[in-house]
Design a protein around this motif. Sequence first.
Motif, mmCIF file in Angstrom:
data_model
loop_
_atom_site.group_PDB
_atom_site.id
_atom_site.type_symbol
_atom_site.label_atom_id
_atom_site.label_comp_id
_atom_site.label_asym_id
_atom_site.label_seq_id
_atom_site.Cartn_x
_atom_site.Cartn_y
_atom_site.Cartn_z
ATOM 1 N N ARG A 181 -58.597 4.507 -7.588
ATOM 2 C CA ARG A 181 -58.217 3.840 -6.331
ATOM 3 C C ARG A 181 -57.242 2.875 -6.143
ATOM 4 O O ARG A 181 -56.403 2.635 -5.509
ATOM 5 C CB ARG A 181 -59.631 3.519 -5.624
ATOM 6 C CG ARG A 181 -60.412 4.384 -5.025
ATOM 7 C CD ARG A 181 -61.717 4.041 -4.724
ATOM 8 N NE ARG A 181 -62.603 5.189 -4.019
ATOM 9 C CZ ARG A 181 -63.854 4.976 -3.874
ATOM 10 N NH1 ARG A 181 -64.475 3.674 -4.047
ATOM 11 N NH2 ARG A 181 -64.624 5.939 -3.106
ATOM 12 N N GLU A 203 -53.879 3.975 -7.125
ATOM 13 C CA GLU A 203 -53.289 4.875 -5.743
ATOM 14 C C GLU A 203 -52.870 3.474 -4.924
ATOM 15 O O GLU A 203 -51.838 3.608 -4.030
ATOM 16 C CB GLU A 203 -54.163 5.703 -4.976
ATOM 17 C CG GLU A 203 -54.243 6.928 -5.912
ATOM 18 C CD GLU A 203 -55.352 7.863 -5.384
ATOM 19 O OE1 GLU A 203 -55.988 7.737 -4.351
ATOM 20 O OE2 GLU A 203 -55.303 9.131 -5.750
ATOM 21 N N TYR A 259 -51.149 3.904 -15.048
ATOM 22 C CA TYR A 259 -52.568 4.092 -15.013
ATOM 23 C C TYR A 259 -53.609 3.409 -16.169
ATOM 24 O O TYR A 259 -54.332 2.935 -15.935
ATOM 25 C CB TYR A 259 -52.764 5.571 -15.057
ATOM 26 C CG TYR A 259 -54.163 6.020 -14.569
ATOM 27 C CD1 TYR A 259 -54.599 6.330 -13.418
ATOM 28 C CD2 TYR A 259 -54.965 6.428 -15.910
ATOM 29 C CE1 TYR A 259 -55.963 6.944 -13.161
ATOM 30 C CE2 TYR A 259 -56.270 6.582 -15.553
ATOM 31 C CZ TYR A 259 -56.850 6.890 -14.267
ATOM 32 O OH TYR A 259 -58.068 7.383 -14.169
#
Length: 230
Positions: free
Chosen positions: A155, A158, A169
């Motif tokens: 979440r 993104e 990431y």
Amino acid sequence: MEEKKKIAIAIDGPAAAGKSTVATRVAEILGFTYIDTGAMYRAFTYAVIKKGLDPTNEQQSCLVIPEVDITLTPDHRVFCNGEDVSEVIRTPLVSSQVSYIASYKDIRIALVKLQQKMAEKDSVVMDGRDIGTNVLPNAEVKIYLLADFNTRVMRRFEENIGKKLEVPYGDVAYELFLRDRIDSTRDFAPLKAAPDSIYIYSTPSSKIEDVVEAILEKVHQKTGMEIPCH
């Protein structure tokens, strides 16, 4: 005419569990004031960085307390010393340092006093790490919002993409891991659920509105308040 009873809803949980998103929506539906305590700590972090001080240094950071004025507006803008910092406080630089600032007792005491003062004026939905245990221990409704670690990382990853922030990431995962550790182990007002909290789980497939509806149902059950059509 009898004054309408003020109601406080506390929503706690770890970073990226979805607290701000659902708290904002719950407040909109109920017509309550939304208080984003996380944004307040981010704004303070930004003030420390802007002054050229080290957020990991407690003594330096606490020196700024008398100089920081934080205001939240009804349209969810965040101002620090008159500057609109709504966007800059979401950058990786601030995100990577905010848990240090939030762990310092004197800063927490100062901001908690401000948060409690805000809650005296209106019915509120307040989200954070220690709302039900420390800021609003007498809140009528206490929610502890949970999501597994991988869901929270995705979440936040993104969310960064949506804001055009290029954060790998792995860096997002490490940042959340570090925040979880600092938030849950700090000596003063650590992240934890109040004994009378209601646990709500936000899974990878959960829709925001489903989580919101679950919270609204608990509000009705705990307070008897009729939920407006939405």
